[in-house]
Design an enzyme around this catalytic site. Structure first.
Site, PDB file in Angstrom:
ATOM      1  N   ASP A  74       0.858  -1.167   0.000  1.00  0.00           N
ATOM      2  CA  ASP A  74       0.000   0.000   0.000  1.00  0.00           C
ATOM      3  C   ASP A  74       0.905   1.230   0.000  1.00  0.00           C
ATOM      4  OD1 ASP A  74      -2.485   1.493   0.337  1.00  0.00           O
ATOM      5  OD2 ASP A  74      -1.764   1.879   2.369  1.00  0.00           O
TER       6      ASP A  74
ATOM      7  N   ASP B 118      -0.203   5.194   0.670  1.00  0.00           N
ATOM      8  CA  ASP B 118      -0.477   6.212   1.687  1.00  0.00           C
ATOM      9  C   ASP B 118      -0.392   5.608   3.081  1.00  0.00           C
ATOM     10  OD1 ASP B 118      -1.227   8.613   0.092  1.00  0.00           O
ATOM     11  OD2 ASP B 118      -2.793   7.284  -0.657  1.00  0.00           O
TER      12      ASP B 118
ATOM     13  N   ASP C   1      -1.379  -0.380   6.053  1.00  0.00           N
ATOM     14  CA  ASP C   1      -1.581   0.268   7.348  1.00  0.00           C
ATOM     15  C   ASP C   1      -3.044   0.307   7.751  1.00  0.00           C
ATOM     16  OD1 ASP C   1      -2.166   2.218   5.276  1.00  0.00           O
ATOM     17  OD2 ASP C   1      -2.229   3.721   6.883  1.00  0.00           O
TER      18      ASP C   1
END
Length: 334
Positions: free
Chosen positions: A24, A26, A219
């Site tokens: 991922d 961001d 996250d």
């Protein structure tokens, strides 16, 4: 004694036991314009291929790739898989090339639609064949209103991703999922989703790379981790974005990642076994204990991978047997 409480272990560096690392972006590789500490150096040193999976449809994949190259990373544009690309391809397959698409979204989403031959329109009166929501920059009320009119009339509805928040250097802002929710409230309908946690974005990354044993690193539990679990992919959560250690400790079975780490450096480390007793867990030199609902870790520095593994495994074991675990005052230190 038992081992792991749901955590997997490796005797070799984690990335080396997989044929693809899906990252991922961001909150994992960067936040806004800035790289997350240790991210670029770790990624640049991996021998395992890397694919970058982002639910952010605000920017084109080429722009994302250029952003990553600004950190010194070497990659082709095709290494970036955006939810915008995936939803555009999904619309093309279902509505046909040249179909009219009503877009409530950003320029990156528009570019992805036009690249697969879609005609982007702005009004429900343009007789669109599909409605797409993707990207959050400068989305206007009028766009949401037009999307709502078309969706309520029965036009097929697609969303790049369901993320309700979007990380910025100043904090969390409303994400595409927040705007999708607004249209859902107005219409009583739900869209088809291309990005995480839905399967299409994982399938596209596998198709591009031929990977059979990938690892997903993210996250966010509700998108990155839950999506990987549903797709049968091993997952690691990092604590550099929206998910906190307290969030990880509170996860119920079925939502727990195979690995947990402070940051991406854990890709280049072994993940040792955790040995569990009733109120104690050991992982290498790290020893976690649970006393009167309080978790403590000794033997390692704050953020050490072994300490995190011992603490998380012990907390999960305690919660699964119904014991209370406090997540407000966790101590970790040598």
């Amino acid at each position: 004694m038992e081992r792991g409480a749901g955590l997997s272990s490796t005797s070799s560096p984690l990335a080396s036991v997989h044929d693809l690392v899906m990252l991922d972006l961001d909150g994992v590789v960067y936040v806004g314009p800035d790289a997350v500490p240790h991210a670029a150096r770790t990624i640049g040193g991996l021998s395992t291929p890397v694919a970058y999976l982002t639910n952010n449809a605000t920017r084109a994949a080429s722009d994302v790739a250029e952003h990553l190259r600004s950190f010194g990373l070497e990659l082709e544009d095709a290494a970036v898989v955006t939810a915008g690309q995936v939803v555009a391809d999904l619309v093309r397959r279902e509505a046909g090339e040249g179909a009219r698409v009503l877009l409530a979204g950003a320029d990156g989403m528009r570019a992805a639609l036009e690249q697969v031959g879609m005609e982007v329109v702005a009004s429900a009166e343009d007789a669109p064949h599909a409605v797409v929501q993707g990207g959050v920059i400068d989305v206007r009320w009028s766009e949401l209103a037009e999307a709502s009119y078309a969706v309520a009339a029965g036009v097929p509805w697609f969303a790049s991703n369901p993320d309700t928040t979007f990380p910025t250097p100043r904090g969390l802002a409303p994400g595409n999922g927040a705007f999708v929710h607004a249209v859902a409230l107005a219409t009583g309908r739900e869209p088809r989703v291309a990005g995480k946690p839905a399967g299409p974005i994982f399938e596209e990354a596998r198709r591009r790379t031929g990977a059979t044993s990938p690892l997903m690193v993210g996250d966010r539990i509700d998108t990155d981790i839950d999506g990987a679990i549903d797709a049968g992919i091993d997952a690691m959560v990092v604590l550099t974005g929206v998910t906190t250690l307290a969030d990880v400790i509170e996860l119920a079975p079925g939502h727990r990642p195979s690995y947990v780490a402070a940051d991406l450096r854990a890709l280049d480390e072994p993940h040792p076994d955790v040995v569990l007793e009733r109120s104690r867990a050991t992982c290498g030199e790290a020893v976690a204990s649970l006393t009167d609902e309080r978790l403590d870790v000794v033997g390692v520095e704050d953020g050490d991978l072994r300490g995190l593994r011992a603490l998380v495994a012990l907390a999960w074991q305690a919660r699964d047997r119904g014991d209370a675990v406090s997540v407000e005052d966790v101590r970790m230190g040598p």
